[in-house]
Design a protein around this motif. Sequence first.
Motif, PDB file in Angstrom:
ATOM      1  N   ARG A  76       0.835  -1.202   0.000  1.00 51.57           N
ATOM      2  CA  ARG A  76       0.000   0.000   0.000  1.00 51.57           C
ATOM      3  C   ARG A  76       0.868   1.249   0.000  1.00 51.57           C
ATOM      4  O   ARG A  76       1.716   1.446   0.858  1.00 51.57           O
ATOM      5  N   LYS A  77       0.663   2.107  -0.979  1.00 45.51           N
ATOM      6  CA  LYS A  77       1.421   3.362  -1.071  1.00 45.51           C
ATOM      7  C   LYS A  77       0.811   4.453  -0.191  1.00 45.51           C
ATOM      8  O   LYS A  77       1.435   5.463   0.063  1.00 45.51           O
ATOM      9  N   THR A  78      -0.442   4.254   0.265  1.00 50.99           N
ATOM     10  CA  THR A  78      -1.120   5.291   1.035  1.00 50.99           C
ATOM     11  C   THR A  78      -0.759   5.275   2.512  1.00 50.99           C
ATOM     12  O   THR A  78      -1.138   6.170   3.246  1.00 50.99           O
ATOM     13  N   VAL A  79      -0.010   4.277   2.963  1.00 47.44           N
ATOM     14  CA  VAL A  79       0.384   4.186   4.367  1.00 47.44           C
ATOM     15  C   VAL A  79       1.864   4.530   4.474  1.00 47.44           C
ATOM     16  O   VAL A  79       2.699   3.882   3.841  1.00 47.44           O
ATOM     17  N   PRO A  80       2.200   5.547   5.260  1.00 48.09           N
ATOM     18  CA  PRO A  80       3.620   5.921   5.401  1.00 48.09           C
ATOM     19  C   PRO A  80       4.442   4.781   5.979  1.00 48.09           C
ATOM     20  O   PRO A  80       3.937   3.956   6.738  1.00 48.09           O
ATOM     21  N   HIS A  81       5.709   4.748   5.641  1.00 46.79           N
ATOM     22  CA  HIS A  81       6.614   3.737   6.180  1.00 46.79           C
ATOM     23  C   HIS A  81       7.140   4.138   7.557  1.00 46.79           C
ATOM     24  O   HIS A  81       7.664   3.308   8.287  1.00 46.79           O
ATOM     25  N   ARG A  82       7.019   5.408   7.891  1.00 38.92           N
ATOM     26  CA  ARG A  82       7.504   5.903   9.181  1.00 38.92           C
ATOM     27  C   ARG A  82       6.510   6.883   9.772  1.00 38.92           C
ATOM     28  O   ARG A  82       5.863   7.631   9.069  1.00 38.92           O
TER      29      ARG A  82
END
Length: 101
Positions: A76-82
Amino acid sequence: MINVNLTDAGNTYNYALQKIYEWGYIVSVVTETESLDDHTYYYAKKNGETYLETSPVRLLGLLTIIEKYGQNWKQRKTVPHRYSLQQNEMEDTEYEEDKED
């Protein structure tokens, strides 16, 4: 001490299990296996997939990710990694018993 309204405890397990059942999962408990340590584990199965956690509340958290984002949740690109977490306000609080007279 931090005053909390809700935590992962025995009195929340049935609420978590109810939601997991509503989503169509079969839940089982395992306490001893060769591949796991001495903890009690709860696992949920649905559509050939199995999810494992140490409490129903934690299991509900994992299943919420699956229900919201699907099996490709990591893509998912809509959830930040940090995320930047704020310091707890209570850490800097001076308690009555800590004050010097």
